[in-house]
Scaffold this motif. Sequence first.
Motif, short mmCIF file in Angstrom:
data_model
loop_
_atom_site.label_atom_id
_atom_site.label_comp_id
_atom_site.label_asym_id
_atom_site.label_seq_id
_atom_site.Cartn_x
_atom_site.Cartn_y
_atom_site.Cartn_z
N ALA A 1 10.29 9.18 -39.77
CA ALA A 1 8.64 10.20 -38.78
C ALA A 1 7.71 10.91 -39.81
N VAL A 2 7.13 10.54 -39.99
CA VAL A 2 5.76 11.65 -41.13
C VAL A 2 5.76 12.58 -39.91
N CYS A 3 5.94 13.53 -40.50
CA CYS A 3 4.99 15.04 -39.50
C CYS A 3 4.01 15.75 -40.49
N TYR A 4 3.02 16.26 -40.88
CA TYR A 4 2.39 16.99 -41.60
C TYR A 4 1.46 18.15 -40.81
N THR A 5 1.08 19.13 -41.39
CA THR A 5 0.04 19.89 -40.35
C THR A 5 -0.91 20.90 -41.69
N TYR A 6 -1.51 20.65 -41.30
CA TYR A 6 -2.94 21.20 -42.10
C TYR A 6 -2.62 22.93 -42.19
N CYS A 7 -2.71 23.52 -43.28
CA CYS A 7 -2.65 24.92 -43.70
C CYS A 7 -3.48 26.15 -43.68
N LYS A 8 -3.67 27.34 -43.83
CA LYS A 8 -4.65 28.30 -44.82
C LYS A 8 -4.40 27.95 -47.00
N ALA A 9 -5.24 27.51 -47.12
CA ALA A 9 -5.18 27.33 -48.72
C ALA A 9 -5.27 28.78 -49.01
N SER A 10 -4.38 28.87 -50.43
CA SER A 10 -3.99 29.97 -51.37
C SER A 10 -4.86 30.81 -51.12
N ALA A 11 -3.82 32.16 -50.71
CA ALA A 11 -4.92 33.41 -51.07
C ALA A 11 -4.45 34.02 -52.41
N GLY A 12 -3.45 33.32 -53.31
CA GLY A 12 -3.93 33.90 -54.84
C GLY A 12 -2.71 35.13 -54.59
N CYS A 13 -1.70 34.64 -53.73
CA CYS A 13 -0.18 35.00 -54.23
C CYS A 13 0.68 34.13 -53.96
N PRO A 14 1.52 33.41 -54.75
CA PRO A 14 1.85 32.40 -55.11
C PRO A 14 3.64 32.53 -54.64
N GLN A 15 3.97 33.94 -54.55
CA GLN A 15 5.62 34.10 -53.64
C GLN A 15 5.45 34.36 -51.80
#
Length: 237
Positions: free
Chosen positions: A26-40
């Motif tokens: 079962a593959v489950c995926y979610t779209y989320c916010k793009a990176s805001a410039g803080c990798p950690q």
Amino acid sequence: MGTRSNLQGEEDRERSRPAAKANWAAVCYTYCKASAGCPQGYLKYQRSISDHILKQEFINLFHVNFERDKLVKGKNGKPAWPGDGDIYFNITNTGGLVACVLSDVEVGIDAEKPHPIRMPVVRRCCTPEETAYILGEGDLAGIRMLESLISQETVLSRFFQIWTLKESYVKMTGEGLRFPLRQAAFSIQDAPGEGRRIHCSQPGFFQQRQMGDYWISLCARQGLEVSWKELPHPSNI
């Protein structure tokens, strides 16, 4: 009355799980916010989403509570669920997307959104046959780009189509980038009426989908019945 209720509950749980007649994933995926410039901070944010997915789907599919602290190191150091049960999972995240796969056999998953790369990366990771597929056979314009930054949409899409397949294989085995990627060589054919045929020089079962701008690829030890499900972004994250 209590016995009937328990039996009904067992039947409901069985119906929520993929059919037992064949191995499944079962593959489950979610779209989320793009990176805001803080990798950690972004990695922490995406881990919270993947943990949310795993907690929800472990209950739905395995009837087990997922707890990250219970994870152990499996073969080649791959994170694994403890015990002898048929409980396997894998996670991938890229800018704007988190995906998890859960299965009753060993699996790996990878997702990428195409972005500019340099041709030496293609040559280092891909066989000549794969490179010809990526650039397009007889594509002189593509061949002239051998040392340049590749930005053509079709070329990039084909590269990450191949790349995610390779990554899904090394994530399934747990070897990661220690494995020479050219040794997992792929050929892809679109068969009319049959969908996409994926062949690999290494043993395994492969399936992939293009979801909007993203390629998501799955690898398993053996053939599977695969379900794909988009989940809403968790409201509390």
